[in-house]
Write an enzyme that holds these catalytic residues in place. Structure first.
Site, PDB file in Angstrom:
ATOM      1  N   GLY A  17     -22.110  49.669  54.989  1.00  0.00           N
ATOM      2  CA  GLY A  17     -23.025  49.911  53.881  1.00  0.00           C
ATOM      3  C   GLY A  17     -22.648  51.034  52.949  1.00  0.00           C
ATOM      4  CB  SER A  18     -20.952  54.213  53.332  1.00  0.00           C
ATOM      5  OG  SER A  18     -19.851  53.942  54.197  1.00  0.00           O
ATOM      6  CG  LEU A  20     -16.476  48.012  45.818  1.00  0.00           C
ATOM      7  CD1 LEU A  20     -16.850  48.863  44.618  1.00  0.00           C
ATOM      8  CD2 LEU A  20     -15.085  47.397  45.629  1.00  0.00           C
ATOM      9  CE1 TYR A 146      -9.709  43.042  56.489  1.00  0.00           C
ATOM     10  CE2 TYR A 146      -9.008  41.463  54.826  1.00  0.00           C
ATOM     11  CZ  TYR A 146      -9.950  42.352  55.312  1.00  0.00           C
ATOM     12  OH  TYR A 146     -11.120  42.542  54.625  1.00  0.00           O
ATOM     13  N   PRO A 173     -15.460  36.640  48.414  1.00  0.00           N
ATOM     14  CG  PRO A 173     -15.690  38.969  48.606  1.00  0.00           C
ATOM     15  CD  PRO A 173     -15.746  37.680  49.403  1.00  0.00           C
ATOM     16  CB  THR A 174     -11.842  36.759  43.682  1.00  0.00           C
ATOM     17  OG1 THR A 174     -12.941  36.944  42.765  1.00  0.00           O
ATOM     18  CG2 THR A 174     -11.666  35.261  43.934  1.00  0.00           C
ATOM     19  CG  ASN A 175      -8.355  40.819  43.965  1.00  0.00           C
ATOM     20  OD1 ASN A 175      -8.136  39.622  44.126  1.00  0.00           O
ATOM     21  ND2 ASN A 175      -7.537  41.749  44.425  1.00  0.00           N
ATOM     22  CB  VAL A 176     -14.725  43.620  45.022  1.00  0.00           C
ATOM     23  CG1 VAL A 176     -16.093  44.127  44.576  1.00  0.00           C
ATOM     24  CG2 VAL A 176     -14.866  42.360  45.860  1.00  0.00           C
ATOM     25  NE  ARG A 218      -3.842  39.310  44.058  1.00  0.00           N
ATOM     26  CZ  ARG A 218      -2.691  38.672  44.225  1.00  0.00           C
ATOM     27  NH1 ARG A 218      -2.425  37.583  43.516  1.00  0.00           N
ATOM     28  NH2 ARG A 218      -1.800  39.109  45.098  1.00  0.00           N
TER      29      ARG A 218
END
Length: 310
Positions: A17-18, A20, A146, A173-176, A218
């Protein structure tokens, strides 16, 4: 005399939760009205529990007794750290994910949404990639540890549903990018690392050195957009099969194009150099958001150039 069924408000535990995405969800819940009356949202960090340890995982679940879980916690790093430590990323993430999912099962969690990654997609494939293609071949060699650990969440979700009827699902998600990102050059996401490099180069009057050729492409999703969509998935998405959360294929950019936007946002006018002796990683992993658009046809994404300026 009829009896009323009492609906108990959700108690949502957010692992990781801390980070991004966790901070983005917290913003959506606390600042944008995403929290409904009577709900309790708990945002965990690594200080609250080491989720690699099953005892600590169970203790924190027993402390908060969640009805719902958003599972974001993972051992993560940049491309080059993944290339060096694939075994560590595999083992630690398998432990984290199994501890969280099995503890959720044992303590009666109603629904769980886990966060996967676009790196789980096959390296050799056709494009665009959709949710049905996740297991159609090995992931890219650079971060296979990973990637396989993350793929196993999808396998476990299906197994928990088959054996126990649990509604555990996952988002991809894709790149955040966005506020509260890790801006470490060594271990950060690609966009945040480039922001740091460009900011530092401007301050020092030096060139920006970009690892690789700049050619890989990306899709970038703003963290607050992702937070809004994950809250929607928790409340309304009923499938066990995962769902890709991404901007459309037409929004895909090369790393060079992304760096040009960063330079413009930071008013950097110096030289940009590409170190072609460094690995590019996966050249593209274009994802289809057609499934998301069937559910949310009118969702508006924040453009990259706007997100960089917030």
């Amino acid at each position: 005399m009829g009896s009323e069924i009492k609906v108990v408000p959700m108690r949502v535990l957010v692992t990781g939760g801390s980070g991004l995405v966790g901070k983005a969800i917290e913003h959506v819940v606390q600042e944008e009205g995403g929290k409904l009356e009577g709900e309790e949202w708990i945002f965990l960090s690594s200080k609250d529990a080491d989720l690699v340890d099953v005892g600590q995982t169970r203790a924190v679940f027993e402390k908060y007794r969640p009805t719902h879980v958003i599972h974001l916690a993972a051992k993560v790093g940049g491309l080059y750290l993944h290339m060096k430590e694939n075994l560590h990323f595999l083992r630690d993430n398998i432990k984290i994910n199994d501890n969280v999912l099995q503890t959720a099962h044992e303590l009666g969690v109603t629904k769980m949404v886990s966060c996967l990654s676009s790196c789980i997609f096959p390296d050799k494939t056709t494009y665009p990639i959709d949710e049905t293609m996740i297991h159609n071949g090995p992931p890219h060699d650079s971060n296979f540890g990973y990637s396989h650990a993350k793929r196993l969440i999808d396998v476990q979700n299906r197994a928990y549903y088959q054996q126990y009827g649990h509604r555990y699902t996952a988002v991809i998600p894709t790149n955040v990018f966005g506020p509260y990102d890790n801006f470490s050059i060594e271990n950060g996401h690609v966009l945040s690392a480039l922001v740091n490099k460009t900011y530092t180069a401007k301050k020092e009057g030096s060139p920006v050195n970009v690892c690789g050729s700049g050619a890989p492409r990306r899709q970038f999703i703003y963290s607050l957009d992702l937070g809004r969509l994950i809250v929607w998935v928790l409340r309304e998405y009923e499938e066990i099969d995962p769902i890709i959360l991404s901007v459309g294929e037409e929004e895909e950019l090369s790393i060079k194009e992304a760096e040009d936007l960063i330079a413009k946002a930071l008013d950097f006018t110096g030289k940009i150099q590409f170190d072609t002796t460094m690995s590019d990683g996966q050249m593209k992993k274009t994802a289809s958001n057609a499934k998301l658009r069937r559910y949310r046809p009118n969702f508006t994404f924040t453009p990259l150039n706007e997100g960089l300026c917030t």
